[in-house]
Scaffold this active site. Sequence first.
Site, PDB file in Angstrom:
ATOM      1  N   SER A   1       0.750  -1.146  -0.011  1.00 38.53           N
ATOM      2  CA  SER A   1      -0.092  -0.085  -0.143  1.00 38.53           C
ATOM      3  C   SER A   1       0.900   1.384   0.028  1.00 38.53           C
ATOM      4  CB  SER A   1      -1.198   0.035   1.182  1.00 38.53           C
ATOM      5  OG  SER A   1      -0.105   0.232   2.369  1.00 38.53           O
TER       6      SER A   1
ATOM      7  N   LYS B   1       1.368   4.361   7.209  1.00 41.47           N
ATOM      8  CA  LYS B   1       0.572   4.938   6.233  1.00 41.47           C
ATOM      9  C   LYS B   1       0.989   6.527   6.013  1.00 41.47           C
ATOM     10  CE  LYS B   1      -2.684   1.873   5.345  1.00 41.47           C
ATOM     11  NZ  LYS B   1      -2.722   1.418   3.992  1.00 41.47           N
TER      12      LYS B   1
END
Lengths: 169, 170
Positions: A49, A91
């Site tokens: 991701s 993230k």
Amino acid sequence: MKRNASSLFLRMAVGSRPERTLVRVAVLALFSFLAFRYVWRPILVDGKSMEPTIRDRSFHFANLLAYRSGAPRRGDIVVIDKDAFSTMYLKRIVGLPGETLEFVDGNLLVNGRLVPEPYLKWKGDWDMQAVKLRPGEYLVAGDNRYVSRRSHVMGVVRDEFILGRLIGD
Amino acid sequence: MRIVLDWKTLFLGGMIVVVLSLLVVRSCRSEEDVIRDRFEELCDLSSLSGTESALAAGVRAKEIGEFFSPQLRIEARSARISVDSLQELRQIVFNARTSLDRIDVEPRKVELRLAADGNSASMTSSVRISASGRGERASFDEAFTIDWIKQNGKWIILKAGRYETIRLID
């Protein structure tokens, strides 16, 4: 001759004063344990991701003290508690507390204004309805915008779950 | 007075000590221990080691339902699962047990906080779930937050959900 060799090896291994060596080893072990548990957390990335910025299966460190003296900023790559134990999310912070955020055709709008994301290789085509962040809340997303938004874990996280910042991001 | 210590007396004395120790340990168990045991029992019951008949699956679904409050609420937004009634829970358990060949539910780590009144508790648990069926296999670690309440002297689950630190946006 054989005896000399083994005593030389022993001396190289434990030094001329083994009790001091033992103390040094104990201090080093304690320091390593504290440092890697509470300050620089080693991280093995499992997932795509954050690609292409962070490669799958790459190894990094997180600074767990990074936000003791200041709040996270937009663009920081942060580690987020995932399951209260040992797994974490990695993230990037794209929205800060109090802001209203939305994605329109891959463009990030903060309070209605376009905000560039220079860390992206490709901005993608994500769409997301406007979300108003409450105090203490951050919007986080990965850099891999090649995947669709719905199959990508992104969303709102409270500051208490942000454990630290990736070193060298 | 003379005490004779033959092997029979020693054996009997040893047995009495063991039984008394077990009784003391059993009666002095804390509420935390009781809840942890209940949780492990639930994980054991949820596991499945071979194909199960519809009747056996129904019985097991009922047994599992007894670990939950009638006012239960199970939510896992990211997995898009929401359960609001015992009937619904039993149906999900029944369907899983009749369609899968194997389910392993293994608690990995449990943290428990008992409320001051001693009648409710909050648990965070990491569980490894492995399942196989119809030629497919899956194994994953999942963390849950579980709210327990004590009703009629028995600990049951009132609310459960995935431990979700990132609130997903639809």
